[in-house]
Design an enzyme around this catalytic site. Structure first.
Site, mmCIF file in Angstrom:
data_model
loop_
_atom_site.group_PDB
_atom_site.id
_atom_site.type_symbol
_atom_site.label_atom_id
_atom_site.label_comp_id
_atom_site.label_asym_id
_atom_site.label_seq_id
_atom_site.Cartn_x
_atom_site.Cartn_y
_atom_site.Cartn_z
ATOM 1 N N ASP A 85 0.876 -1.163 0.000
ATOM 2 C CA ASP A 85 0.000 0.000 0.000
ATOM 3 C C ASP A 85 0.920 1.220 0.000
ATOM 4 O OD1 ASP A 85 -2.077 1.729 -0.018
ATOM 5 O OD2 ASP A 85 -3.203 0.776 1.588
HETATM 6 C C1 BGC Z 1 -5.020 3.259 -0.035
HETATM 7 C C2 BGC Z 1 -5.098 2.302 -1.198
HETATM 8 C C3 BGC Z 1 -4.834 3.037 -2.469
HETATM 9 C C4 BGC Z 1 -3.501 3.707 -2.343
HETATM 10 C C5 BGC Z 1 -3.156 4.497 -3.543
HETATM 11 C C6 BGC Z 1 -3.769 4.080 -0.022
HETATM 12 O O1 BGC Z 1 -3.838 5.095 0.911
HETATM 13 O O2 BGC Z 1 -5.128 2.540 1.167
HETATM 14 O O3 BGC Z 1 -6.356 1.704 -1.266
HETATM 15 O O4 BGC Z 1 -4.888 2.203 -3.575
HETATM 16 O O5 BGC Z 1 -3.530 4.621 -1.258
HETATM 17 O O6 BGC Z 1 -3.750 5.714 -3.481
#
Ligand code: BGC
Length: 710
Positions: A268
């Site tokens: 993530d």
């Molecule tokens: C989120 C993800 C997301 C990623 C990219 C993170 O903060 O938890 O779901 O895909 O950011 O923006």
């Protein structure tokens, strides 16, 4: 596909972006077998230096530029990772989701929770197909928006991004999205695992037993792995003391070894890993920047902290998926004309129609006529109340925010649907007396209330995050109660990402609809339902409780939290509680009867499959689609099990008076529990009960018994 293009999509703004090249040298003229993909990847790997390999494993955007892009215009274009110009290996090009493609101005579908309420695998696959086409048409080859985390508690801020509370339902719907998306680009399921508290997501430690983890929080991920998903995103939180991005047990032991996952794991974003040792745990790509991998990972390899084999395994996985997806696609369908095309707009409207749940529809006072649908032909005056009626309220404004070229609000949808002679009166409801005044003058009033991205969503420090309360705001509750006194013909339309507690006003209001965040065509879809152009067919993918006491413990400030085996309808059943609206519940403008439940055998063996069938009849006057649900109870089990669990569902279209036989297949292995002592799945040779019906509520279910023998 190369070069700069201008697009204008009704926003009046011109977006200028570069559509990057496609798969280049990785694309072969003839389709490759799995072995040929493997061979090509191995050959490429053999030509790479250690530095080149490590470059495959993290984001390509320079740090400062990348951070600015993330903060200022998140994912307006795809986010690349792992381009190798020397060997003509393109980067993975990430686009976020899940309610559509986050890049540029794309089609905004209803949020995932809404689509979960459709229980419609085929429809979800079509949504996936549209997302895949739009992603690829705008230069992405990777869709990071298959969110399948369990909705353990409705206060979770990102509830709207997942399909609901039930692992079987999550797995089926997630797999359908993966199938659709992966006709065109790679899909990524997230957030692995047990990610369902938002405010402390970067540090909360989820303590969980191995059995609960496997049965409740992982089984739907396994379903998507079996569907062939290319990638998995690790979660920010810890599971049993280890950050998910560093969790060897999750990433290496379970996902890669036990499940045989052949794709790659991405972190993530930004805070998803803490150092380069994540590679040892099975983390293959650091997204979207190079912070801990890159040079730092190189040092760890040189020092022997990270073995070179680990790097080879990661890069081979990445290359194999790139080569696999270079051979996939329908080139004739890609191009900017495919983005927000009329087909995709129609699909967004259909998805919204099939996700709006009719929760209550009593009769107009002293008549046998139901409040809904509203008869347009005899409608003279309608009062629309609530500020959400005029808001383009498509949900969270965090990483899942899609920027559609337009949004049809409820008021616009209703105005477009009524006849010219009908007076549409509107009050935003801020001054309750004004709302009451127009309601009194109207044949019917429709109140539109609920939440916005300020109340729930990805935690952005000042807005979003987990919900503090599950009821409506006190002002909105008063608005409802006062309006319904002035005009008993009142329907309440709720907007939000998951369950809303309706206790203080539910009994006083004759009609209630749950509209979720219904996407760019949501206003039209709502009007279609209100005026009966479409017969509602959606059902709740999560329990709507009467009070928070019916839910598991939740603390949005938790640093450490225990996730137990029971939540949602399983917890309700265990505690003998009655919710306000049960899991799987939703009514329609027609009625259905279930009859003649039959099992093809009374006994099956441990590898056997039971065939279950039931007659469903449309006993009303209009055509409709019914969602039939199959649950299993574990009467003879030696271990604690839920009273019943969803193990099948099927959607059937029925004209008035028509009966169809609906069939389910139930494999014995679907009924296994995880035995912690022997680290094994066990199917018990004992008695079981099959329940089939229109919701999880006991009175809605027919039952029959069978046995599994050894
Ligand atoms: C989120 C993800 C997301 C990623 C990219 C993170 O903060 O938890 O779901 O895909 O950011 O923006």
């Amino acid at each position: 596909m190369n070069g700069y293009v201008n697009i204008e999509r009704g926003t009046g703004k011109m977006a200028r972006f570069k559509v990057p090249g496609e798969w280049g040298a990785l694309k072969e003229d003839v389709p490759l077998t799995k072995e040929q993909v493997e061979e090509k990847a191995t050959n490429l790997l053999a030509q790479m230096s250690l530095e080149e390999k490590i470059k495959q494993m993290s984001g390509d955007t320079p740090f400062v530029r990348g951070l600015i892009q993330l903060l200022v215009a998140y994912n307006i274009r795809s986010l690349p990772a792992g381009e190798n110009v020397r060997l003509s290996i393109p980067a993975i090009r990430f686009s976020d989701g899940p309610r559509g493609v986050v890049m540029n101005h794309s089609t905004c579908f209803p949020v995932t929770m809404a689509r979960g309420a459709s229980w419609d695998r085929a429809l979800e696959e079509s949504v996936g197909d549209a997302i895949g086409v739009e992603a690829r048409s705008q230069g992405a080859n990777f869709f990071g928006g298959v969110c399948i985390n369990v909705l353990r508690h409705p206060a979770w801020g990102r509830a709207q991004e997942t399909y609901g509370e039930d692992p079987y339902h999550l797995g089926e719907m997630g797999a359908a999205l993966v199938r659709g998306v992966q006709r065109h680009v790679m899909a990524c399921v997230k957030h692995f695992a047990a990610n369902s508290i938002e405010n402390t997501r970067y540090r909360v430690d989820v303590r969980i037993s191995e059995r609960t983890l496997r049965e409740v929080y992982l089984s739907h991920f396994k379903r998507c792995v079996d569907e062939g998903v290319a990638s998995v995103m690790s979660a920010y939180n810890k599971v049993n003391g280890h950050y998910c991005g560093h969790n060897r047990h999750l990433l290496r032991d379970i996902l890669k070894k036990e499940w045989g996952f052949e794709g790659f794991v991405i972190s993530d974003f930004v805070f998803g890993i803490r150092n380069g040792k994540a590679a040892n745990a099975g983390l293959d790509i650091e997204m979207p920047l190079t912070i801990h991998f890159g040079k730092k990972l190189m040092k760890l390899v040189r020092r022997g902290t990270v073995p070179e084999d680990v790097i080879d395994d990661a890069v081979l996985r990445i290359l194999k998926q790139k080569i696999r997806f270079a051979q996939i696609g329908e080139p004739g369908r890609y191009g900017l004309q495919a983005v927000v095309s009329s087909e995709h707009k129609a699909l967004a409207r259909e998805a919204a129609q099939k996700s709006i749940v009719l929760l209550k529809n009593d009769c107009v006072a002293d008549t046998t006529k139901r409040i809904l649908p509203i008869d347009v032909a005899h409608l003279n005056r309608i009062a629309i109340i609530g500020k959400l009626a005029t808001k383009p309220n498509t949900g969270d404004k965090g990483s899942s925010m899609v920027r559609p070229p337009y949004v049809i609000t409820p008021l616009e949808g209703i105005r477009a649907a009524v006849s010219r002679d009908c007076e549409v009166m509107y009050s935003d409801g801020r001054v309750i007396n004004k709302a009451v005044d127009i309601a009194r003058k109207a044949d019917i009033s429709v109140i539109i209330v609920g939440y916005t991205h300020r109340d729930e969503g990805e935690y952005m420090f000042t807005k979003g995050g987990d919900r503090d309360v599950l009821t409506l705001k006190p002002h909105d509750e008063t608005l409802i109660l006062q309006t319904v006194i002035a005009n008993p013909n009142t329907a309440v339309v709720l907007m939000g990402g998951s369950a809303i507690i309706t206790e203080s006003w539910r009994e006083k209001v004759p009609a209630i609809l749950m509209a979720w965040y219904a996407g760019m065509e949501g206003g039209n879809a709502l009007a279609d339902i209100l005026f009966g152009k479409v017969n509602p067919c959606a059902k709740l993918p999560c329990v709507f409780p009467k009070s928070e006491d019916q839910l598991p413990f939740f603390d949005k400030r938790a640093r450490s939290i225990e996730y137990g085996y029971f939540h949602g309808y399983r917890l309700m059943d265990k505690q003998g509680q009655t919710p306000a609206f049960p899991f799987g519940f939703g009514i329609s403008y027609t009625t259905y009867a279930y009859d003649n439940l039959q099992l093809d055998q009374n006994e099956i063996n441990l590898d056997g499959t039971l065939r279950v069938s039931v007659d469903i009849t449309n006993t009303g006057n209009i055509a409709g689609e019914e969602i039939a649900q199959l649950y299993v109870g574990y009467d003879g089990s030696r271990v604690e099990r839920p009273f019943k669990e969803l193990k099948g569902f099927s959607k059937v279209y029925l004209t008035p008076g028509e009966t169809k036989r609906v069939r389910f297949a139930l494999a014995a292995r679907q009924l296994a529990y995880y035995d912690e002592l022997h680290s094994n799945w066990i199917v018990e040779p004992t008695e079981y009960t099959v329940y089939v019906g229109s919701s999880s509520r006991t009175q809605d279910l027919l039952r029959a018994e069978f046995r599994i023998h050894s």
